[in-house]
Scaffold this motif. Structure first.
Motif, PDB file in Angstrom:
ATOM      1  N   LYS A 179      15.987  -8.310  -6.774  1.00  0.00           N
ATOM      2  CA  LYS A 179      14.761  -8.926  -6.257  1.00  0.00           C
ATOM      3  C   LYS A 179      13.525  -8.041  -6.451  1.00  0.00           C
ATOM      4  N   SER A 180      13.700  -6.807  -6.889  1.00  0.00           N
ATOM      5  CA  SER A 180      12.603  -5.844  -6.907  1.00  0.00           C
ATOM      6  C   SER A 180      11.528  -6.214  -7.924  1.00  0.00           C
ATOM      7  N   VAL A 181      10.333  -5.657  -7.701  1.00  0.00           N
ATOM      8  CA  VAL A 181       9.202  -5.853  -8.610  1.00  0.00           C
ATOM      9  C   VAL A 181       8.505  -4.513  -8.817  1.00  0.00           C
ATOM     10  N   ALA A 182       7.689  -4.438  -9.859  1.00  0.00           N
ATOM     11  CA  ALA A 182       6.802  -3.303 -10.079  1.00  0.00           C
ATOM     12  C   ALA A 182       5.366  -3.778  -9.868  1.00  0.00           C
ATOM     13  N   LEU A 183       4.561  -2.961  -9.210  1.00  0.00           N
ATOM     14  CA  LEU A 183       3.159  -3.291  -8.975  1.00  0.00           C
ATOM     15  C   LEU A 183       2.294  -2.447  -9.908  1.00  0.00           C
ATOM     16  N   GLU A 184       1.580  -3.111 -10.791  1.00  0.00           N
ATOM     17  CA  GLU A 184       0.731  -2.445 -11.777  1.00  0.00           C
ATOM     18  C   GLU A 184      -0.712  -2.852 -11.505  1.00  0.00           C
ATOM     19  N   LEU A 185      -1.556  -1.871 -11.121  1.00  0.00           N
ATOM     20  CA  LEU A 185      -2.951  -2.159 -10.801  1.00  0.00           C
ATOM     21  C   LEU A 185      -3.858  -1.642 -11.908  1.00  0.00           C
ATOM     22  N   SER A 186      -4.795  -2.485 -12.335  1.00  0.00           N
ATOM     23  CA  SER A 186      -5.834  -2.025 -13.249  1.00  0.00           C
ATOM     24  C   SER A 186      -6.649  -0.929 -12.564  1.00  0.00           C
ATOM     25  N   ASN A 187      -7.363  -0.148 -13.354  1.00  0.00           N
ATOM     26  CA  ASN A 187      -8.026   1.040 -12.821  1.00  0.00           C
ATOM     27  C   ASN A 187      -8.975   0.729 -11.672  1.00  0.00           C
ATOM     28  N   TYR A 188      -9.667  -0.399 -11.724  1.00  0.00           N
ATOM     29  CA  TYR A 188     -10.626  -0.756 -10.677  1.00  0.00           C
ATOM     30  C   TYR A 188     -10.143  -1.924  -9.817  1.00  0.00           C
ATOM     31  N   ALA A 189      -8.840  -2.097  -9.766  1.00  0.00           N
ATOM     32  CA  ALA A 189      -8.258  -3.050  -8.827  1.00  0.00           C
ATOM     33  C   ALA A 189      -8.126  -2.361  -7.478  1.00  0.00           C
ATOM     34  N   VAL A 190      -8.701  -2.941  -6.437  1.00  0.00           N
ATOM     35  CA  VAL A 190      -8.717  -2.349  -5.104  1.00  0.00           C
ATOM     36  C   VAL A 190      -7.983  -3.274  -4.138  1.00  0.00           C
ATOM     37  N   ILE A 191      -6.913  -2.771  -3.537  1.00  0.00           N
ATOM     38  CA  ILE A 191      -6.274  -3.489  -2.434  1.00  0.00           C
ATOM     39  C   ILE A 191      -6.834  -2.887  -1.154  1.00  0.00           C
ATOM     40  N   LYS A 192      -7.543  -3.703  -0.382  1.00  0.00           N
ATOM     41  CA  LYS A 192      -8.339  -3.201   0.734  1.00  0.00           C
ATOM     42  C   LYS A 192      -7.910  -3.841   2.054  1.00  0.00           C
ATOM     43  N   ALA A 193      -7.735  -3.003   3.086  1.00  0.00           N
ATOM     44  CA  ALA A 193      -7.407  -3.506   4.421  1.00  0.00           C
ATOM     45  C   ALA A 193      -8.636  -4.090   5.086  1.00  0.00           C
ATOM     46  N   VAL A 194      -8.428  -5.164   5.846  1.00  0.00           N
ATOM     47  CA  VAL A 194      -9.535  -5.716   6.629  1.00  0.00           C
ATOM     48  C   VAL A 194      -9.928  -4.704   7.710  1.00  0.00           C
ATOM     49  N   PRO A 195     -11.196  -4.675   8.115  1.00  0.00           N
ATOM     50  CA  PRO A 195     -11.625  -3.734   9.158  1.00  0.00           C
ATOM     51  C   PRO A 195     -10.889  -3.920  10.474  1.00  0.00           C
ATOM     52  N   GLU A 196     -10.355  -5.123  10.708  1.00  0.00           N
ATOM     53  CA  GLU A 196      -9.648  -5.418  11.963  1.00  0.00           C
ATOM     54  C   GLU A 196      -8.151  -5.142  11.854  1.00  0.00           C
ATOM     55  N   TRP A 197      -7.727  -4.355  10.882  1.00  0.00           N
ATOM     56  CA  TRP A 197      -6.305  -4.073  10.670  1.00  0.00           C
ATOM     57  C   TRP A 197      -5.658  -3.623  11.980  1.00  0.00           C
ATOM     58  N   SER A 198      -4.520  -4.259  12.333  1.00  0.00           N
ATOM     59  CA  SER A 198      -3.892  -3.990  13.625  1.00  0.00           C
ATOM     60  C   SER A 198      -2.422  -3.606  13.507  1.00  0.00           C
ATOM     61  N   HIS A 199      -1.978  -3.239  12.306  1.00  0.00           N
ATOM     62  CA  HIS A 199      -0.566  -2.942  12.072  1.00  0.00           C
ATOM     63  C   HIS A 199      -0.326  -1.432  12.004  1.00  0.00           C
ATOM     64  N   ASP A 200       0.808  -0.994  12.552  1.00  0.00           N
ATOM     65  CA  ASP A 200       1.159   0.419  12.479  1.00  0.00           C
ATOM     66  C   ASP A 200       1.784   0.771  11.134  1.00  0.00           C
ATOM     67  N   GLU A 201       2.325  -0.235  10.442  1.00  0.00           N
ATOM     68  CA  GLU A 201       2.945   0.006   9.150  1.00  0.00           C
ATOM     69  C   GLU A 201       1.879   0.117   8.052  1.00  0.00           C
ATOM     70  N   ALA A 202       2.293   0.684   6.902  1.00  0.00           N
ATOM     71  CA  ALA A 202       1.380   0.895   5.788  1.00  0.00           C
ATOM     72  C   ALA A 202       0.968  -0.420   5.136  1.00  0.00           C
ATOM     73  N   MET A 203      -0.129  -0.366   4.394  1.00  0.00           N
ATOM     74  CA  MET A 203      -0.620  -1.549   3.681  1.00  0.00           C
ATOM     75  C   MET A 203       0.393  -2.033   2.638  1.00  0.00           C
ATOM     76  N   ILE A 204       0.947  -1.102   1.869  1.00  0.00           N
ATOM     77  CA  ILE A 204       1.938  -1.421   0.850  1.00  0.00           C
ATOM     78  C   ILE A 204       3.245  -0.740   1.240  1.00  0.00           C
ATOM     79  N   ARG A 205       4.276  -1.535   1.491  1.00  0.00           N
ATOM     80  CA  ARG A 205       5.578  -0.996   1.890  1.00  0.00           C
ATOM     81  C   ARG A 205       6.569  -1.197   0.744  1.00  0.00           C
ATOM     82  N   LEU A 206       6.755  -0.165  -0.064  1.00  0.00           N
ATOM     83  CA  LEU A 206       7.693  -0.241  -1.182  1.00  0.00           C
ATOM     84  C   LEU A 206       9.119  -0.177  -0.636  1.00  0.00           C
TER      85      LEU A 206
END
Length: 355
Positions: free
Chosen positions: A83-110
């Motif tokens: 089921k696994s995948v690889a995440l490939e981001l272009s150089n200026y691809a930004v994954i950004k958390a909302v300012p109201e982030w309320s989770h203790d876990e990380a944004m990206i959980r590999l």
């Protein structure tokens, strides 16, 4: 044709093929293009859509073109090889958390879902590469939750509370992950950590870390760190005394060409860790005490060719090369260079000097 010429010719052909592949459009590589399904406008919450893309495309490379991908909850990748995948981001691809982030876990959980301990089945080696992970000052960046031999590479992790968190490994505590060419910038607040390692047998190479109060905190063993440079540039208040470049709480780790820059304590040494060609320097006038190496108990580590100096322009009250919690220990300091020996206020390190 000589063997040498054949080798050079083959190497040139491989290099040309790799360059050609790098210039091939992602769609022609068979990648799943995220923007075929969503808009990376930095305003729309795309958490659910990204998770659905991952879940619907096992054993595929998920490609993020340039743009801002706003998320309000963690994104989980499977550790199960089928089921696994690889995440490939272009150089200026930004994954950004909302300012109201309320989770203790990380944004990206590999490996955050479908946990597994498998390196023999195709799909077991997955990665995150490239782009920017932006915690908006409130979120953790990336975690490795399960799986083995996970790779994080060529990535910038910005404005986070913790940059990378490697949890207790799936292989009896070992994660066997490989992290290299990663830059981390914390949110510059007390409690911020560049990398938190709770597992064993990981390698970290070519990393720059800033804006944190602890560069590396390591609770596992048999981890290898080479060319790691955490820099402290936060406040000069009472919290400075707790800052540390490398806090080794597990012992039996290896540090090579690692540089603690401006932290109150350079290295916390536990167990039989090895420090080879490591640097500890200060240039500011922060704090009232600077410590290059500190052993909470007995000093058991080996420190070879350390380079220590400046001590905040002599402004501090205490300047210590080695501080120990208990007398004794089998530790050794070999061939040290102390740039400002005249301002050292404690000579504990002298009894551990070896030829």
């Amino acid at each position: 044709m000589s063997i040498a010429i054949r080798i050079i010719t083959a190497a040139a052909a491989i290099s040309a093929a790799m360059a050609s592949f790098a210039q091939t459009p992602p769609s022609d590589k068979g990648f799943v293009i995220v923007t075929d399904y969503i808009t990376a406008d930095g305003r729309t919450d795309v958490s659910g859509a990204i998770q659905q893309i991952i879940d619907d495309n096992p054993n595929r490379t998920i490609y993020f073109p340039d743009g801002v991908y706003l998320i309000s909850r963690p994104i989980l990748t499977p550790a199960e090889p089928t089921k696994s995948v690889a995440l490939e981001l272009s150089n200026y691809a930004v994954i950004k958390a909302v300012p109201e982030w309320s989770h203790d876990e990380a944004m990206i959980r590999l490996g955050g879902k479908d946990p597994a301990n498998n390196i023999t089945t195709p799909g077991s080696n997955y990665y995150l590469s490239g782009g920017v992970i932006d915690g908006s000052g409130v979120a953790k960046g990336i975690s490795i939750d399960s799986g083995r031999e996970t790779v994080i590479r060529d990535t910038s992790i910005k404005d986070v509370t913790t940059g990378i968190h490697i949890k207790h490994g799936a292989n009896s505590g070992s994660s066997d992950s490989d992290i290299h060419d990663v830059n981390i910038t914390g949110n510059n607040r007390p409690g911020s950590v560049g990398v938190l390692v709770e597992s064993c047998d990981n390698t970290f190479t070519n990393m720059r870390i800033g804006g944190v109060y602890t560069g590396f905190r390591i609770r596992g063993q048999a981890n290898s760190l080479r060319n790691i440079h955490p820099l402290y540039y936060g406040a000069s208040d009472e919290s400075y005394v707790s800052t540390c470049g490398f806090a080794d709480e597990g012992g039996n780790n290896w540090y090579d060409f690692c540089y603690s820059d401006e932290f109150a304590t350079g290295f916390i040494c536990t167990g039989r860790s090895l420090y080879d060609n490591c640097y500890v320097y200060w240039y500011s006038k922060r704090g009232t005490k600077h410590t290059a190496f500190r052993a909470p108990g007995r000093f058991e580590s080996d420190i070879i060719n350390p380079n220590v100096g400046h001590f905040g322009h002599n402004a501090t009250k205490e300047n210590v090369v080695l501080e120990v919690g208990e007398a004794g220990g089998r530790g050794k300091i070999i061939n040290p260079y102390v740039r400002d020996p005249h301002v050292v206020t404690d000579n504990t390190h002298v009894e551990y000097l070896k030829e």
